[in-house]
Design a protein around this motif. Structure first.
Motif, mmCIF file in Angstrom:
data_model
loop_
_atom_site.group_PDB
_atom_site.id
_atom_site.type_symbol
_atom_site.label_atom_id
_atom_site.label_comp_id
_atom_site.label_asym_id
_atom_site.label_seq_id
_atom_site.Cartn_x
_atom_site.Cartn_y
_atom_site.Cartn_z
ATOM 1 N N HIS A 11 25.213 85.389 -44.026
ATOM 2 C CA HIS A 11 25.510 86.774 -44.401
ATOM 3 C C HIS A 11 26.237 87.537 -43.289
ATOM 4 O O HIS A 11 26.968 88.502 -43.555
ATOM 5 C CB HIS A 11 24.224 87.509 -44.786
ATOM 6 C CG HIS A 11 23.338 87.847 -43.622
ATOM 7 N ND1 HIS A 11 22.481 86.933 -43.046
ATOM 8 C CD2 HIS A 11 23.179 89.010 -42.925
ATOM 9 C CE1 HIS A 11 21.831 87.504 -42.047
ATOM 10 N NE2 HIS A 11 22.242 88.761 -41.944
ATOM 11 N N LEU A 12 26.065 87.116 -42.038
ATOM 12 C CA LEU A 12 26.715 87.795 -40.916
ATOM 13 C C LEU A 12 28.231 87.596 -40.904
ATOM 14 O O LEU A 12 28.951 88.369 -40.271
ATOM 15 C CB LEU A 12 26.136 87.281 -39.596
ATOM 16 C CG LEU A 12 24.661 87.590 -39.324
ATOM 17 C CD1 LEU A 12 24.194 86.830 -38.097
ATOM 18 C CD2 LEU A 12 24.442 89.088 -39.154
ATOM 19 N N SER A 13 28.702 86.572 -41.595
ATOM 20 C CA SER A 13 30.123 86.239 -41.561
ATOM 21 C C SER A 13 31.016 87.373 -42.052
ATOM 22 O O SER A 13 32.178 87.467 -41.679
ATOM 23 C CB SER A 13 30.391 84.990 -42.414
ATOM 24 O OG SER A 13 29.693 83.870 -41.918
ATOM 25 N N TRP A 14 30.452 88.247 -42.894
ATOM 26 C CA TRP A 14 31.258 89.280 -43.544
ATOM 27 C C TRP A 14 31.277 90.599 -42.776
ATOM 28 O O TRP A 14 31.530 91.660 -43.357
ATOM 29 C CB TRP A 14 30.727 89.506 -44.962
ATOM 30 C CG TRP A 14 30.694 88.258 -45.785
ATOM 31 C CD1 TRP A 14 29.583 87.543 -46.162
ATOM 32 C CD2 TRP A 14 31.812 87.564 -46.350
ATOM 33 N NE1 TRP A 14 29.943 86.457 -46.919
ATOM 34 C CE2 TRP A 14 31.300 86.433 -47.049
ATOM 35 C CE3 TRP A 14 33.192 87.781 -46.338
ATOM 36 C CZ2 TRP A 14 32.131 85.538 -47.724
ATOM 37 C CZ3 TRP A 14 34.017 86.881 -46.998
ATOM 38 C CH2 TRP A 14 33.480 85.779 -47.685
ATOM 39 N N TRP A 15 31.054 90.537 -41.462
ATOM 40 C CA TRP A 15 30.965 91.764 -40.676
ATOM 41 C C TRP A 15 32.271 92.560 -40.660
ATOM 42 O O TRP A 15 32.273 93.774 -40.430
ATOM 43 C CB TRP A 15 30.525 91.451 -39.248
ATOM 44 C CG TRP A 15 31.455 90.586 -38.443
ATOM 45 C CD1 TRP A 15 31.495 89.229 -38.417
ATOM 46 C CD2 TRP A 15 32.466 91.023 -37.525
ATOM 47 N NE1 TRP A 15 32.465 88.771 -37.556
ATOM 48 C CE2 TRP A 15 33.077 89.852 -36.998
ATOM 49 C CE3 TRP A 15 32.922 92.269 -37.106
ATOM 50 C CZ2 TRP A 15 34.116 89.911 -36.068
ATOM 51 C CZ3 TRP A 15 33.953 92.326 -36.179
ATOM 52 C CH2 TRP A 15 34.535 91.167 -35.674
ATOM 53 N N GLN A 16 33.393 91.901 -40.918
ATOM 54 C CA GLN A 16 34.672 92.621 -40.966
ATOM 55 C C GLN A 16 35.025 93.083 -42.381
ATOM 56 O O GLN A 16 36.017 93.790 -42.558
ATOM 57 C CB GLN A 16 35.791 91.716 -40.431
ATOM 58 C CG GLN A 16 35.604 91.317 -38.981
ATOM 59 C CD GLN A 16 36.692 90.392 -38.492
ATOM 60 O OE1 GLN A 16 37.648 90.816 -37.815
ATOM 61 N NE2 GLN A 16 36.574 89.116 -38.805
ATOM 62 N N TYR B 103 38.265 85.900 -41.738
ATOM 63 C CA TYR B 103 37.879 86.095 -40.345
ATOM 64 C C TYR B 103 39.092 86.294 -39.439
ATOM 65 O O TYR B 103 39.085 87.162 -38.573
ATOM 66 C CB TYR B 103 37.072 84.893 -39.859
ATOM 67 C CG TYR B 103 36.242 85.174 -38.628
ATOM 68 C CD1 TYR B 103 34.946 85.680 -38.745
ATOM 69 C CD2 TYR B 103 36.741 84.929 -37.351
ATOM 70 C CE1 TYR B 103 34.183 85.940 -37.633
ATOM 71 C CE2 TYR B 103 35.983 85.196 -36.224
ATOM 72 C CZ TYR B 103 34.702 85.700 -36.365
ATOM 73 O OH TYR B 103 33.940 85.968 -35.246
ATOM 74 N N LYS C 203 36.223 86.530 -30.479
ATOM 75 C CA LYS C 203 35.923 86.383 -31.905
ATOM 76 C C LYS C 203 35.668 84.922 -32.256
ATOM 77 O O LYS C 203 34.844 84.626 -33.130
ATOM 78 C CB LYS C 203 37.062 86.953 -32.758
ATOM 79 C CG LYS C 203 37.145 88.465 -32.717
ATOM 80 C CD LYS C 203 38.205 88.987 -33.677
ATOM 81 C CE LYS C 203 38.246 90.510 -33.658
ATOM 82 N NZ LYS C 203 39.285 91.038 -34.592
ATOM 83 N N HIS D 282 29.184 83.164 -48.695
ATOM 84 C CA HIS D 282 29.753 82.618 -47.465
ATOM 85 C C HIS D 282 30.011 81.119 -47.551
ATOM 86 O O HIS D 282 29.534 80.422 -48.452
ATOM 87 C CB HIS D 282 28.817 82.902 -46.284
ATOM 88 C CG HIS D 282 27.479 82.216 -46.406
ATOM 89 N ND1 HIS D 282 27.286 80.890 -46.077
ATOM 90 C CD2 HIS D 282 26.270 82.673 -46.816
ATOM 91 C CE1 HIS D 282 26.023 80.559 -46.269
ATOM 92 N NE2 HIS D 282 25.379 81.615 -46.734
ATOM 93 N N HIS E 179 24.817 96.990 -49.468
ATOM 94 C CA HIS E 179 25.492 98.066 -48.742
ATOM 95 C C HIS E 179 26.459 98.787 -49.671
ATOM 96 O O HIS E 179 27.203 98.144 -50.414
ATOM 97 C CB HIS E 179 26.273 97.502 -47.555
ATOM 98 C CG HIS E 179 25.449 96.741 -46.575
ATOM 99 N ND1 HIS E 179 24.778 97.339 -45.530
ATOM 100 C CD2 HIS E 179 25.181 95.409 -46.483
ATOM 101 C CE1 HIS E 179 24.135 96.418 -44.823
ATOM 102 N NE2 HIS E 179 24.362 95.242 -45.382
ATOM 103 N N ILE F 85 27.654 82.507 -34.946
ATOM 104 C CA ILE F 85 27.166 82.683 -36.315
ATOM 105 C C ILE F 85 26.904 81.322 -36.953
ATOM 106 O O ILE F 85 25.872 81.111 -37.601
ATOM 107 C CB ILE F 85 28.171 83.499 -37.150
ATOM 108 C CG1 ILE F 85 28.245 84.942 -36.635
ATOM 109 C CG2 ILE F 85 27.794 83.479 -38.638
ATOM 110 C CD1 ILE F 85 29.337 85.775 -37.279
#
Length: 262
Positions: free
Chosen positions: A32-37, A241, A160, A26, A16, A167
């Protein structure tokens, strides 16, 4: 869905944004979803790579299974596949094994290393004593609670906390000794090698971390003399997070500074 056929497995990854390369590794409670923020913020400034470690998320292990022993080589092979020669690495907890391992084995390829809730292998007798005391007298954790985030965060942000658990549950199961350090590595510290490489390092820890005692991260920062340290207040293990705004701005300021100096 992008998979990199490297090191005898297929690593799931995403890219991205544009700019200097920045890889996110992670921890064991994520993928990989952990970094959404983080990605929406950092993709404005960097070419961000997120991926699933083998046996996490969409990345399966090979035959024979290598597990954690292949983490550093997996990262190297993924970066080679993406034709990335130099990068910065943001690594959380278990991901520190990938980030520090890759850094130490591939001199000159990492222009900045961020270690969150990980000492990166920088260890000492003092730190081992802290860990032993912590293990012998662990903080109270309510049954069923998420140890990776603070109780206060769970109370104030139940949605959250629920997402964190979801996740985590999207990963395949792992045995209790999955991250156990092999005996031949006991007592070995990476700090002299980090100093020799002169790799800029930023250590991050939460003052309420019940998984990795904050004092062990402070000790690691003192050992790696060119490193910096930031302690998150009223925060548990997963600093990225719980306090994403502070995490993002702190990491970005560090990366801007070290990028200018490289």
């Amino acid at each position: 869905m992008p998979f990199a056929p490297v090191n005898d497995i297929e690593i799931y990854y995403e890219v991205h944004g544009q700019g200097p390369n920045l890889v996110f590794a992670h921890g064991s409670g994520g993928n990989h979803l952990s970094w959404w923020q983080q990605i929406p913020y950092f993709a404005k400034h960097y070419r961000c790579v997120v991926y699933d470690h083998r046996t996490f998320g969409r990345t399966k292990d090979g035959e024979p299974p290598m597990g954690r022993a292949a983490f550093a080589e997996d990262l190297k092979c993924l970066l080679d596949y993406l034709d990335i020669e130099k990068t910065a690495v943001v690594a959380h907890s278990m991901g520190g094994r990938s980030g520090s391992g890759f850094t130490l084995r591939n001199p000159g390829r990492v222009w900045g290393l961020v270690l969150s809730g990980s000492n990166g292998g920088a260890d000492s007798a003092e730190a081992r004593q802290v860990r032993q005391e912590h293990k012998s007298n662990p903080p109270f954790t309510p049954k069923g609670a998420l140890r990776a985030i603070s109780p206060k965060f769970t109370r104030e942000h139940p949605e959250k906390a629920f997402l964190y658990r979801q996740i985590m549950r999207s990963n395949p199961p792992h045995g209790p000794d999955f991250l156990k350090v092999p005996k031949h590595l006991w007592g070995i510290s990476t700090h002299e090698r980090f100093i020799e490489l002169e790799t800029p390092v930023l250590y991050l820890t939460g003052d309420e971390d019940v998984i990795v005692h904050p004092e062990t991260i402070k000790i690691a920062s003192r050992l790696v003399t060119q490193s910096e340290l930031f302690v998150f207040q009223e925060c548990g293990h997963s600093t990225y997070y719980e306090q994403p705004k502070t995490f993002n701005s702190t990491v970005h300021e560090f990366l801007k500074k070290v990028c200018r100096s490289t």
